[in-house]
Every structure is written in C-alpha cells, then in structure tokens.
Design an enzyme around this catalytic site. Structure first.
Site, mmCIF file in Angstrom:
data_model
loop_
_atom_site.group_PDB
_atom_site.id
_atom_site.type_symbol
_atom_site.label_atom_id
_atom_site.label_comp_id
_atom_site.label_asym_id
_atom_site.label_seq_id
_atom_site.Cartn_x
_atom_site.Cartn_y
_atom_site.Cartn_z
ATOM 1 N N LYS A 105 -48.125 20.093 -27.799
ATOM 2 C CA LYS A 105 -47.634 18.904 -28.513
ATOM 3 C C LYS A 105 -46.357 18.311 -27.927
ATOM 4 O O LYS A 105 -45.983 17.194 -28.285
ATOM 5 C CB LYS A 105 -47.441 19.222 -30.003
ATOM 6 N N TYR A 129 -34.006 34.153 -43.511
ATOM 7 C CA TYR A 129 -34.765 32.899 -43.482
ATOM 8 C C TYR A 129 -34.340 31.999 -44.646
ATOM 9 O O TYR A 129 -34.500 32.362 -45.818
ATOM 10 C CB TYR A 129 -36.285 33.164 -43.558
ATOM 11 N N SER A 161 -43.646 34.305 -32.680
ATOM 12 C CA SER A 161 -43.729 33.089 -31.843
ATOM 13 C C SER A 161 -44.858 33.151 -30.817
ATOM 14 O O SER A 161 -44.640 32.928 -29.618
ATOM 15 C CB SER A 161 -42.393 32.777 -31.159
HETATM 16 P P1 NDP Z 1 -45.277 29.964 -33.481
HETATM 17 O O1 NDP Z 1 -44.780 30.211 -32.115
HETATM 18 O O2 NDP Z 1 -46.749 30.015 -33.683
HETATM 19 O O3 NDP Z 1 -44.707 28.548 -33.968
HETATM 20 C C1 NDP Z 1 -45.101 28.026 -35.204
HETATM 21 C C2 NDP Z 1 -44.851 26.524 -35.242
HETATM 22 O O4 NDP Z 1 -45.599 25.868 -34.211
HETATM 23 C C3 NDP Z 1 -45.337 25.928 -36.548
HETATM 24 O O5 NDP Z 1 -44.421 26.058 -37.583
HETATM 25 C C4 NDP Z 1 -45.604 24.487 -36.141
HETATM 26 O O6 NDP Z 1 -44.363 23.814 -36.056
HETATM 27 C C5 NDP Z 1 -46.183 24.677 -34.731
HETATM 28 N N1 NDP Z 1 -47.633 24.898 -34.805
HETATM 29 C C6 NDP Z 1 -48.285 26.058 -35.133
HETATM 30 N N2 NDP Z 1 -49.619 25.890 -35.089
HETATM 31 C C7 NDP Z 1 -49.822 24.613 -34.712
HETATM 32 C C8 NDP Z 1 -50.994 23.858 -34.492
HETATM 33 N N3 NDP Z 1 -52.197 24.400 -34.640
HETATM 34 N N4 NDP Z 1 -50.847 22.571 -34.103
HETATM 35 C C9 NDP Z 1 -49.630 22.011 -33.936
HETATM 36 N N5 NDP Z 1 -48.476 22.676 -34.148
HETATM 37 C C10 NDP Z 1 -48.562 23.969 -34.542
HETATM 38 O O7 NDP Z 1 -44.691 31.026 -34.517
HETATM 39 P P2 NDP Z 1 -43.217 31.195 -35.151
HETATM 40 O O8 NDP Z 1 -42.171 30.906 -34.152
HETATM 41 O O9 NDP Z 1 -43.198 30.488 -36.446
HETATM 42 O O10 NDP Z 1 -43.232 32.761 -35.396
HETATM 43 C C11 NDP Z 1 -44.189 33.309 -36.324
HETATM 44 C C12 NDP Z 1 -43.481 34.200 -37.317
HETATM 45 O O11 NDP Z 1 -42.853 35.280 -36.629
HETATM 46 C C13 NDP Z 1 -42.336 33.538 -38.111
HETATM 47 O O12 NDP Z 1 -42.794 32.760 -39.177
HETATM 48 C C14 NDP Z 1 -41.581 34.764 -38.566
HETATM 49 O O13 NDP Z 1 -42.223 35.374 -39.668
HETATM 50 C C15 NDP Z 1 -41.686 35.682 -37.346
HETATM 51 N N6 NDP Z 1 -40.490 35.565 -36.474
HETATM 52 C C16 NDP Z 1 -39.728 36.682 -36.288
HETATM 53 C C17 NDP Z 1 -38.601 36.647 -35.510
HETATM 54 C C18 NDP Z 1 -37.778 37.878 -35.332
HETATM 55 O O14 NDP Z 1 -36.670 37.798 -34.787
HETATM 56 N N7 NDP Z 1 -38.240 39.019 -35.785
HETATM 57 C C19 NDP Z 1 -38.140 35.402 -34.856
HETATM 58 C C20 NDP Z 1 -39.033 34.285 -35.078
HETATM 59 C C21 NDP Z 1 -40.175 34.387 -35.838
HETATM 60 P P3 NDP Z 1 -44.167 22.243 -36.379
HETATM 61 O O15 NDP Z 1 -45.350 21.739 -37.148
HETATM 62 O O16 NDP Z 1 -42.914 22.186 -37.150
HETATM 63 O O17 NDP Z 1 -44.013 21.610 -35.031
#
Ligand code: NDP
Length: 328
Positions: free
Chosen positions: A218, A54, A208
């Site tokens: 959104k 990351y 995710s």
């Molecule tokens: P999400 O699917 O929940 O996406 C998060 C993103 O969605 C935020 O950064 C924001 O992006 C948007 N968001 C979240 N909540 C809201 C809300 N209430 N209102 C509006 N927009 C919102 O989770 P991630 O994809 O971030 O995955 C979570 C965690 O999982 C990661 O941080 C990581 O630690 C892990 N991960 C692990 C992976 C792996 O291969 N092992 C791969 C991917 C993630 P924005 O504001 O920029 O639009």
C-alpha cells in the site's frame, strides 16, 4: 485454522492470532474491535495479544470489554499482556518484582480476566537482576495469575540467562519469545535463536508480519491517508523514509509481480512466508478493520503455493537471509 504448539509446551495456539498494537483505541473503538475479535474468534483464532503500554492501558480496557460482552468460555481462548512500559515513574517501568506484580494485577483488571495465559517481559531490563525478574514471574505462575511467561526482543544471551536462573533455582523458565519477523527482519528467528529452539524448545509469537503494512504494497505510491504511516508515530515514519524503508518499498513492488504471477496477493505471500517457518508458533496479525482481518486470515490457504522454487525466488528479491553460523 491450524493449531501449533507454543514451543515444547502443551499449549496449542492458532497459527494466526490477533493483536491490538496501534489499532485499539487509536484507530478502532470498542464496536469495531468487537467485530474484529468476533471475526477472528469465529475463524478459529484462540490468542489475543495485548500489552500495558498499548494506548497507555486503553487497548486492554477495550479488549476487556469485548471479552466480557462476548461471554466466550474462558477456556476457549488465550489472552496476553506485556510488562515494561507502565508509566513515567521509576516504579512504573522495567522488570522489577514491584512493577511485574503491579503490571500483572492492573492488566487483569483492565482485561477483566482472572489470569493471563501469556505474560511477556516487553523488553530486557538491564537495571534489574535477572534472578529478580525470573522469581517474580515464577511467583505469578505459582499463584495462578499467569500460565506461561516469556520475553520480547531479548537477545539469545539474555534468554539463556533466564533459563540458567530458572534451572539453578528450580523456577519456571520462559516458554516463549515475541520477536519481529517478516521477509525483511529475520536475524533473531533464523539465526540468533536457533540453539534456543533446539535446546530449550522456545516458542515464538511473532509480530509485524506485514512490516506494519509495508508488505501489503500500500505504500508503493506514497502514504495513503488513514494508514498507519499517516499516524504521528515518528519511529515508523522515520524508518519508512530512510534508505532501508525505500529499499523495502522497492522490493515490495517486485514481490507484488511475483505474487501476481503465482495467482496470490502480496498479503498472502507475506503471511504465508511467515507460516512456512516451523519455529513460528503463531503469527500475530494486526488489522485496523474487519476486511483486512478477513483478507489476512485467508492467507493460510496460499501456503501451498509457496513451493521451494517460489521461496527461492522470494529470497532472490528480498536478499535478507542471515548468514548461517559457520559449522567448523
Ligand atoms: P502488521 O505488520 O501485520 O501490521 C498491521 C497493520 O498493517 C494494520 O493495522 C493495517 O494498518 C495494515 N494492514 C494489515 N493488513 C492489511 C491488509 N490486508 N490490507 C491493507 N493494510 C493492512 O502487524 P502489527 O505491526 O500490527 O503487529 C501485529 C501485532 O504484534 C500487534 O498488534 C501487537 O499485538 C504485536 N506487536 C508486538 C510488539 C512487541 O514489541 N512485542 C511490537 C509490535 C507489535 P493501517 O490500516 O493502519 O495501514
């Protein structure tokens, strides 16, 4: 906050945890990261997820600074790292003993901790014998540098091979897997891993849960500026613009009407839906600001609204349930 066992282990993780992919360093500086992690910790979150890949290590540097500044008791939270993509050179990537050893020590330094609670193999490495990887993880656990090791996006066969090696040589087996899981991506959690949950007590830290934000609704009218899809991440944008992505957005609109109808938000519905699966040990939240995080943490309150009837109505919209194994 409710707490769930990480599979059959004794470790209890908060059902919502907080991760830093994309956000820390690209979207959040140390001061907003501090606010977000403090908000999470104060709400009972006890697991923070990270990886060497990351922001090329910067995400761990930021998290390490927050952990040091906050001075939370080390026994009150868990922190993870993941090994696979450490750099471009042959010795800086994959799951060789060398890279696992180097990645663990580098993560400890960046995160400013003495041990990692959870350490994941970020992807399978088909060029390293599984015995070498399992032995390297076992060795870190015996040294006290890692407490639990696991995998991310491995196939059930690959995870089973790791269990086989561990059993044969009396090594520490994997405790958990980190797959993507949300209303749209379900095959691993609801089909492929089912026998591993039953036979081995595999835990899961799912990623995710909002499909990178699509399940907030959104993206219904295009890509808002400042959102994740507006960043230059080709594979995310590509997926959003594909038929699969368009279909997701279309379904998200119907899901929004459904959630409105039962008096909750689409975020509540989507995160609550993940919590309904008992094989989920923790849902890793991503949030690029404190308001999002607060909104997401509240979703646990909506789980009661997801009655069997509502779950069936969601199913009718998403139509993503994997076909069950044939029971002959
Ligand atoms: P999400 O699917 O929940 O996406 C998060 C993103 O969605 C935020 O950064 C924001 O992006 C948007 N968001 C979240 N909540 C809201 C809300 N209430 N209102 C509006 N927009 C919102 O989770 P991630 O994809 O971030 O995955 C979570 C965690 O999982 C990661 O941080 C990581 O630690 C892990 N991960 C692990 C992976 C792996 O291969 N092992 C791969 C991917 C993630 P924005 O504001 O920029 O639009």
């Amino acid at each position: 906050m409710n707490y769930r066992r990480l599979g059959k282990s004794g470790l209890k993780l908060s059902e919502f945890s907080y991760g830093s992919w994309v956000t820390f360093s690209f979207q959040l500086d140390a001061s907003i990261a501090t606010e977000c992690m403090k908000t999470a910790y104060d709400a009972g979150v006890n697991f923070f997820d990270n990886a060497e890949a990351y922001a090329e290590g910067q995400s761990e540097v930021i998290m390490g600074k927050v952990l040091r500044d906050m001075e939370w008791p080390r026994d009150s939270y868990c922190v993870s790292s993941k090994v696979f993509w450490g750099g471009e050179k042959p010795t800086q990537r994959g799951l060789s003993r060398k890279h696992i050893h180097d990645a663990c020590h580098a993560a400890l330094k960046r995160l400013r901790v003495d041990y990692l609670d959870l350490f994941f193999c970020h992807r399978p490495d088909r060029q390293t014998p599984i015995e070498e990887t399992v032995r390297a993880m076992d060795s870190l656990i015996r040294q006290g540098k890692v407490l639990y090791w696991g995998t991310s996006e491995w196939s059930a066969d690959e995870i089973r091979a790791a269990y086989g090696e561990a059993k044969q040589h009396n090594l520490e087996p994997p405790t958990m897997e980190q797959p993507q899981y949300n209303c749209f991506v379900r095959d691993k959690m609801e089909k492929e891993y089912l026998r591993l949950f039953e036979d081995e007590g595999l835990g899961t830290t799912i990623w995710s849960p909002l499909a990178s934000g699509i399940l907030t609704g959104k993206y219904g009218d295009g890509i808002p500026s400042g959102s994740r899809m507006a960043l230059d991440i080709d594979f995310l944008k590509g997926r959003l613009e594909s038929e699969v992505g368009k279909n997701m957005i279309h379904k998200t609109k119907t899901l929004t009407s459904l959630s409105d109808g039962i008096g909750i938000s689409l975020v509540d519905l989507s995160l609550g839906w993940c919590l309904k699966n008992p094989n989920v040990s923790t849902v890793i939240l991503g949030a690029s600001n404190v308001d999002q995080l607060k909104e997401n943490l509240k979703a646990a309150e909506a789980v009661d609204k997801l009655t069997p009837d509502v779950m069936e109505r969601i199913e009718a919209v998403v139509q993503s349930k994997p076909e069950a194994w044939t029971d002959w």
